[in-house]
Design a protein around this motif. Structure first.
Motif, mmCIF file in Angstrom:
data_model
loop_
_atom_site.group_PDB
_atom_site.id
_atom_site.type_symbol
_atom_site.label_atom_id
_atom_site.label_comp_id
_atom_site.label_asym_id
_atom_site.label_seq_id
_atom_site.Cartn_x
_atom_site.Cartn_y
_atom_site.Cartn_z
ATOM 1 N N ALA A 247 0.830 -1.209 0.000
ATOM 2 C CA ALA A 247 0.000 0.000 0.000
ATOM 3 C C ALA A 247 0.863 1.257 0.000
ATOM 4 O O ALA A 247 0.578 2.218 -0.733
ATOM 5 C CB ALA A 247 -0.930 -0.013 1.207
ATOM 6 N N GLU A 248 1.930 1.258 0.808
ATOM 7 C CA GLU A 248 2.814 2.435 0.856
ATOM 8 C C GLU A 248 3.503 2.663 -0.483
ATOM 9 O O GLU A 248 3.601 3.802 -0.963
ATOM 10 C CB GLU A 248 3.844 2.249 1.963
ATOM 11 N N ASP A 249 3.980 1.586 -1.094
ATOM 12 C CA ASP A 249 4.662 1.731 -2.390
ATOM 13 C C ASP A 249 3.686 2.156 -3.479
ATOM 14 O O ASP A 249 4.014 2.982 -4.339
ATOM 15 C CB ASP A 249 5.335 0.410 -2.775
ATOM 16 N N LEU A 250 2.492 1.597 -3.446
ATOM 17 C CA LEU A 250 1.488 1.973 -4.445
ATOM 18 C C LEU A 250 1.102 3.439 -4.285
ATOM 19 O O LEU A 250 0.904 4.157 -5.280
ATOM 20 C CB LEU A 250 0.264 1.074 -4.313
ATOM 21 N N ALA A 251 1.013 3.908 -3.048
ATOM 22 C CA ALA A 251 0.723 5.320 -2.805
ATOM 23 C C ALA A 251 1.853 6.206 -3.324
ATOM 24 O O ALA A 251 1.609 7.288 -3.871
ATOM 25 C CB ALA A 251 0.502 5.557 -1.316
ATOM 26 N N MET A 252 3.087 5.725 -3.173
ATOM 27 C CA MET A 252 4.229 6.497 -3.671
ATOM 28 C C MET A 252 4.185 6.603 -5.188
ATOM 29 O O MET A 252 4.473 7.669 -5.761
ATOM 30 C CB MET A 252 5.527 5.831 -3.226
ATOM 31 N N VAL A 253 3.800 5.516 -5.854
ATOM 32 C CA VAL A 253 3.690 5.545 -7.309
ATOM 33 C C VAL A 253 2.615 6.543 -7.739
ATOM 34 O O VAL A 253 2.753 7.224 -8.768
ATOM 35 C CB VAL A 253 3.381 4.136 -7.857
ATOM 36 N N GLN A 254 1.557 6.662 -6.946
ATOM 37 C CA GLN A 254 0.511 7.628 -7.297
ATOM 38 C C GLN A 254 0.990 9.067 -7.139
ATOM 39 O O GLN A 254 0.510 9.961 -7.837
ATOM 40 C CB GLN A 254 -0.750 7.385 -6.449
ATOM 41 N N ASP A 255 1.933 9.288 -6.220
ATOM 42 C CA ASP A 255 2.560 10.614 -6.141
ATOM 43 C C ASP A 255 3.327 10.901 -7.432
ATOM 44 O O ASP A 255 3.285 12.025 -7.966
ATOM 45 C CB ASP A 255 3.493 10.683 -4.939
ATOM 46 N N TYR A 256 4.040 9.891 -7.918
ATOM 47 C CA TYR A 256 4.729 10.051 -9.202
ATOM 48 C C TYR A 256 3.726 10.272 -10.332
ATOM 49 O O TYR A 256 3.966 11.056 -11.247
ATOM 50 C CB TYR A 256 5.574 8.814 -9.504
ATOM 51 N N ARG A 257 2.598 9.582 -10.257
ATOM 52 C CA ARG A 257 1.579 9.740 -11.302
ATOM 53 C C ARG A 257 0.983 11.138 -11.282
ATOM 54 O O ARG A 257 0.677 11.715 -12.328
ATOM 55 C CB ARG A 257 0.483 8.683 -11.149
ATOM 56 N N GLN A 258 0.820 11.694 -10.087
ATOM 57 C CA GLN A 258 0.322 13.067 -9.987
ATOM 58 C C GLN A 258 1.298 14.036 -10.633
ATOM 59 O O GLN A 258 0.895 14.974 -11.346
ATOM 60 C CB GLN A 258 0.098 13.428 -8.510
ATOM 61 N N VAL B 195 10.085 9.065 -17.449
ATOM 62 C CA VAL B 195 10.438 9.365 -16.061
ATOM 63 C C VAL B 195 9.472 8.664 -15.110
ATOM 64 O O VAL B 195 9.884 8.028 -14.124
ATOM 65 C CB VAL B 195 10.433 10.890 -15.822
ATOM 66 N N PHE B 196 8.180 8.749 -15.413
ATOM 67 C CA PHE B 196 7.188 8.101 -14.540
ATOM 68 C C PHE B 196 7.398 6.592 -14.495
ATOM 69 O O PHE B 196 7.447 5.987 -13.418
ATOM 70 C CB PHE B 196 5.770 8.414 -15.011
ATOM 71 N N HIS B 197 7.518 5.968 -15.668
ATOM 72 C CA HIS B 197 7.634 4.510 -15.699
ATOM 73 C C HIS B 197 8.958 4.034 -15.105
ATOM 74 O O HIS B 197 9.014 2.949 -14.503
ATOM 75 C CB HIS B 197 7.474 4.011 -17.133
ATOM 76 N N ALA B 198 10.023 4.821 -15.256
ATOM 77 C CA ALA B 198 11.299 4.442 -14.651
ATOM 78 C C ALA B 198 11.195 4.447 -13.127
ATOM 79 O O ALA B 198 11.661 3.514 -12.451
ATOM 80 C CB ALA B 198 12.398 5.391 -15.113
ATOM 81 N N LYS B 199 10.580 5.494 -12.580
ATOM 82 C CA LYS B 199 10.419 5.574 -11.133
ATOM 83 C C LYS B 199 9.464 4.491 -10.631
ATOM 84 O O LYS B 199 9.698 3.868 -9.588
ATOM 85 C CB LYS B 199 9.912 6.961 -10.739
ATOM 86 N N ALA B 200 8.378 4.271 -11.372
ATOM 87 C CA ALA B 200 7.421 3.232 -10.971
ATOM 88 C C ALA B 200 8.078 1.853 -11.008
ATOM 89 O O ALA B 200 7.849 1.019 -10.126
ATOM 90 C CB ALA B 200 6.200 3.267 -11.897
#
Length: 309
Positions: free
Chosen positions: A72-83, A191-196
């Motif tokens: 859940a924490e990692d998925l939330a972090m990915v959503q920050d990147y998505r924002q 950039v998004f996909h690399a971070k994700a």
């Protein structure tokens, strides 16, 4: 007259350039704006998934609870990147494409102004030609018509040169903007996909390390039905009914042995309780160590930032 109106093919090409830009850049803007909005909806759905994962993890045993919370924490972090991806798409892709609405409108105004100048020159030349055929002796009117025709022709020539420069600048700007816009689009996505990918790689390893046997052992321990001491006690009256009545000596001996056994069982129970407490402490410590060694990517990233600050 020939020099003005022999450029119809070039003028048609200019008009097509503007028309195609209006059509396709408008479609790109609409599609990429929709792409950005749907990315926002995907972010919202992922946020809901994060909440459900946290709620569900609170109902499970330590191993699964730890893995789900980390997920859940990692998925939330990915959503920050998505924002951040959404904001960059809006700024670097959608907004520049929207600007072409006004740009194309200005170029159409330039084309309209040119066509008006050309039509005016055509009318003046046609008026001069008719006057020369109809009243060739009226030199004054012919002279005035020639002056008007020359002025309109000069305006048309000037308008043509300005239009050529304007459309050439428009084409150069269009090429540069399209190159930059789609380069920015690809860069934002990379950039998004690399971070994700970096986050999800850690999350995958975290999930893969989950020991399901530990949670299963705890679960089975909770639901296993232990042998009830009442079952043994119910057999005592029937077995004692077939035995002869004990004498006083044997009764005292039996009482002493029972007391000895009772003390022994109490000591064993005490040792068992102490061992259970020690086992529970060891399990708790090992659980804490496991949780610390299996932190989410988001937690590790936050700790690194705190250390740097």
């Amino acid at each position: 007259m020939n020099t003005i109106f022999s450029r119809d093919r070039q003028i048609k090409s200019m008009e097509l350039t503007v028309s195609h830009a209006e059509k396709y850049l408008g479609q790109f803007c609409s599609l990429l704006a929709s792409y950005t909005r749907k990315t926002g909806k995907l972010r919202d759905q992922a946020d809901m998934l994060v909440r459900q994962l946290n709620d569900f993890s609170n109902t499970e045993d330590p191993e699964l609870r730890t893995c789900l919370k980390n997920l859940a924490e990692d998925l939330a972090m990915v959503q920050d990147y998505r924002q951040a991806e959404i904001e960059r798409l809006e700024t670097k892709v959608v907004t520049p494409l929207k600007a072409y609405g006004d740009i194309v409108e200005n170029k159409r105004a330039d084309l309209k102004r040119f066509n008006a100048d050309r039509d005016r020159a055509l009318k003046e030349l046609q008026k001069l030609e008719k006057l020369q055929q109809k009243d060739p002796s009226n030199r004054q009117r012919i002279f005035q018509a020639e002056v008007n025709a020359q002025k309109a022709t000069n305006d048309a020539h000037r308008s043509t040169r300005q239009l050529e420069e304007t459309i050439s600048d428009f084409q150069r700007q269009k090429l540069e903007d399209i190159k930059r816009i789609f380069t920015d689009f690809i860069t934002v996505e990379m950039v998004f996909h690399a971070k994700a990918l970096e986050v999800y790689t850690h999350t995958f390893q975290n999930l893969d390390s989950m020991d399901i046997d530990k949670d299963l052992e705890l679960f089975i321990g909770r639901i296993r039905v232990s042998d009830s001491p009442l079952d043994n006690q119910t057999l005592l009256p029937s077995s004692m009914a077939h035995q002869p009545s004990p004498t006083l000596g044997s009764s005292l001996k039996h009482t002493a042995e029972s007391a000895k056994k009772s003390r022994s069982s109490i000591l064993q129970r005490q040792r068992g309780v102490e061992e259970e407490e020690e086992d529970e402490e060891e399990e708790y410590e090992s659980e804490i160590e496991a949780q610390q060694s299996r932190q989410s990517y988001a937690s590790q990233y936050t700790q690194i930032l705190r250390q740097k600050n």
